[in-house]
Design a protein around this motif. Structure first.
Motif, short mmCIF file in Angstrom:
data_model
loop_
_atom_site.label_atom_id
_atom_site.label_comp_id
_atom_site.label_asym_id
_atom_site.label_seq_id
_atom_site.Cartn_x
_atom_site.Cartn_y
_atom_site.Cartn_z
N GLY A 172 -14.21 -65.00 13.89
CA GLY A 172 -14.51 -64.70 12.49
C GLY A 172 -15.83 -64.00 12.31
N GLY A 173 -16.46 -63.60 13.37
CA GLY A 173 -17.70 -62.85 13.28
C GLY A 173 -18.95 -63.68 13.09
N ASP A 174 -18.84 -64.99 12.97
CA ASP A 174 -20.03 -65.83 12.80
C ASP A 174 -20.66 -66.08 14.16
OD1 ASP A 174 -22.03 -67.44 11.90
OD2 ASP A 174 -20.74 -69.11 11.31
N ARG A 175 -21.67 -65.33 14.48
CA ARG A 175 -22.31 -65.40 15.79
C ARG A 175 -23.06 -66.72 15.98
NH1 ARG A 175 -21.73 -64.02 20.68
NH2 ARG A 175 -23.56 -63.33 21.74
N ARG A 176 -23.48 -67.35 14.88
CA ARG A 176 -24.23 -68.60 15.01
C ARG A 176 -23.37 -69.70 15.61
NH1 ARG A 176 -26.06 -69.66 9.17
NH2 ARG A 176 -23.99 -68.83 8.91
N LEU A 177 -22.10 -69.74 15.21
CA LEU A 177 -21.20 -70.78 15.73
C LEU A 177 -20.97 -70.61 17.22
CD1 LEU A 177 -19.27 -73.16 15.29
CD2 LEU A 177 -17.48 -71.47 14.79
N THR A 178 -20.65 -69.41 17.66
CA THR A 178 -20.40 -69.20 19.08
C THR A 178 -21.68 -69.34 19.90
OG1 THR A 178 -20.55 -66.81 18.75
CG2 THR A 178 -18.35 -67.78 18.76
N SER A 179 -22.82 -68.96 19.33
CA SER A 179 -24.09 -69.15 20.03
C SER A 179 -24.41 -70.63 20.20
CB SER A 179 -25.23 -68.46 19.27
OG SER A 179 -25.06 -67.08 19.27
N PHE A 180 -24.12 -71.41 19.18
CA PHE A 180 -24.36 -72.85 19.26
C PHE A 180 -23.46 -73.49 20.31
CE2 PHE A 180 -23.36 -77.20 17.89
CZ PHE A 180 -24.62 -77.76 18.00
N VAL A 181 -22.18 -73.12 20.31
CA VAL A 181 -21.25 -73.66 21.30
C VAL A 181 -21.68 -73.25 22.70
CG1 VAL A 181 -18.87 -73.51 22.14
CG2 VAL A 181 -19.31 -73.80 19.70
N SER A 182 -22.09 -72.00 22.86
CA SER A 182 -22.54 -71.51 24.16
C SER A 182 -23.78 -72.27 24.63
CB SER A 182 -22.84 -70.01 24.08
OG SER A 182 -23.30 -69.52 25.30
N LEU A 183 -24.73 -72.47 23.74
CA LEU A 183 -25.96 -73.19 24.09
C LEU A 183 -25.67 -74.65 24.42
CD1 LEU A 183 -29.02 -72.95 24.33
CD2 LEU A 183 -29.17 -73.59 21.93
N LEU A 184 -24.78 -75.27 23.67
CA LEU A 184 -24.41 -76.65 23.93
C LEU A 184 -23.73 -76.78 25.30
CD1 LEU A 184 -24.45 -79.45 22.51
CD2 LEU A 184 -22.13 -78.92 21.74
N ALA A 185 -22.82 -75.86 25.60
CA ALA A 185 -22.14 -75.90 26.90
C ALA A 185 -23.12 -75.64 28.04
CB ALA A 185 -21.01 -74.88 26.93
N PHE A 186 -24.09 -74.73 27.81
CA PHE A 186 -25.11 -74.49 28.84
C PHE A 186 -25.92 -75.74 29.12
CE2 PHE A 186 -29.62 -73.64 29.63
CZ PHE A 186 -29.53 -73.18 30.93
N GLY A 187 -26.33 -76.43 28.06
CA GLY A 187 -27.10 -77.66 28.24
C GLY A 187 -26.31 -78.72 29.00
N PHE A 188 -25.04 -78.86 28.64
CA PHE A 188 -24.19 -79.82 29.33
C PHE A 188 -24.01 -79.44 30.79
CE2 PHE A 188 -20.16 -82.00 30.23
CZ PHE A 188 -20.49 -83.25 29.76
N TRP A 189 -23.80 -78.15 31.06
CA TRP A 189 -23.65 -77.67 32.44
C TRP A 189 -24.92 -77.91 33.24
CZ3 TRP A 189 -26.20 -73.66 35.01
CH2 TRP A 189 -25.66 -73.32 36.25
N ALA A 190 -26.08 -77.62 32.64
CA ALA A 190 -27.36 -77.78 33.34
C ALA A 190 -27.63 -79.25 33.67
CB ALA A 190 -28.49 -77.20 32.50
N VAL A 191 -27.36 -80.14 32.72
CA VAL A 191 -27.58 -81.56 32.96
C VAL A 191 -26.64 -82.05 34.07
CG1 VAL A 191 -27.28 -83.86 31.94
CG2 VAL A 191 -28.51 -82.08 30.69
N THR A 192 -25.39 -81.62 34.03
CA THR A 192 -24.44 -82.02 35.07
C THR A 192 -24.86 -81.49 36.43
OG1 THR A 192 -22.72 -81.91 33.39
CG2 THR A 192 -21.99 -82.08 35.65
#
Length: 145
Positions: A39-59
């Protein structure tokens, strides 16, 4: 000792699956092409991407800290790196190669119908090349256990 080895092996498999999924979400959600689909909302996908990065890094940190399996007897550590595990690593590496080839074929075919930029195509193929062997190794370890 067999129970301890099975627990540690199972934990390693679960961690690899979680890391692969988090890596895929992190990379795919960060692509501009997929934020357009959202839907073009870059904030949502950026947030999901950042959250997944944090989870990946902690793991990843957890997995690296437990690499030596502190406190486990030498027999258990040796069992987690025996000939079967090394063979499964080689099979997973081979599977990753084929996953990358299949991903390249899919991206190439899709690019005939949808405009896909070169950097996006390369990133999708590399994501398949990173996540494919991790998932293949977890599957092989679960099957051969």
């Amino acid at each position: 000792m067999s129970d301890q080895v099975e627990k540690l092996s199972s934990k390693r498999r679960r961690m690899l699956v979680v890391m692969a999924i988090a890596f895929i979400v992190w990379q795919v959600a960060g692509l501009q092409m997929f934020s357009d689909f959202a839907g073009g909302d870059r904030r949502l996908t950026s947030f999901v991407s950042l959250l997944a990065f944090g989870f990946w890094a902690v793991t990843l940190i957890i997995l690296m800290r437990q690499r030596g399996v502190k406190g486990a007897p030498p027999e258990a550590r040796a069992a987690l790196n025996d000939e079967l595990v090394q063979q499964n690593r080689m099979r997973a590496f081979r599977a990753g190669y084929w996953v990358m080839l299949i991903a390249a074929a899919i991206v190439f075919t899709a690019s005939l119908f949808v405009r896909i930029e070169g950097n996006v195509a390369a990133q999708l193929i590399l994501v398949a090349g990173v996540a494919g062997p991790m998932l293949a190794f977890a599957r092989l370890e679960g099957r051969d256990a």
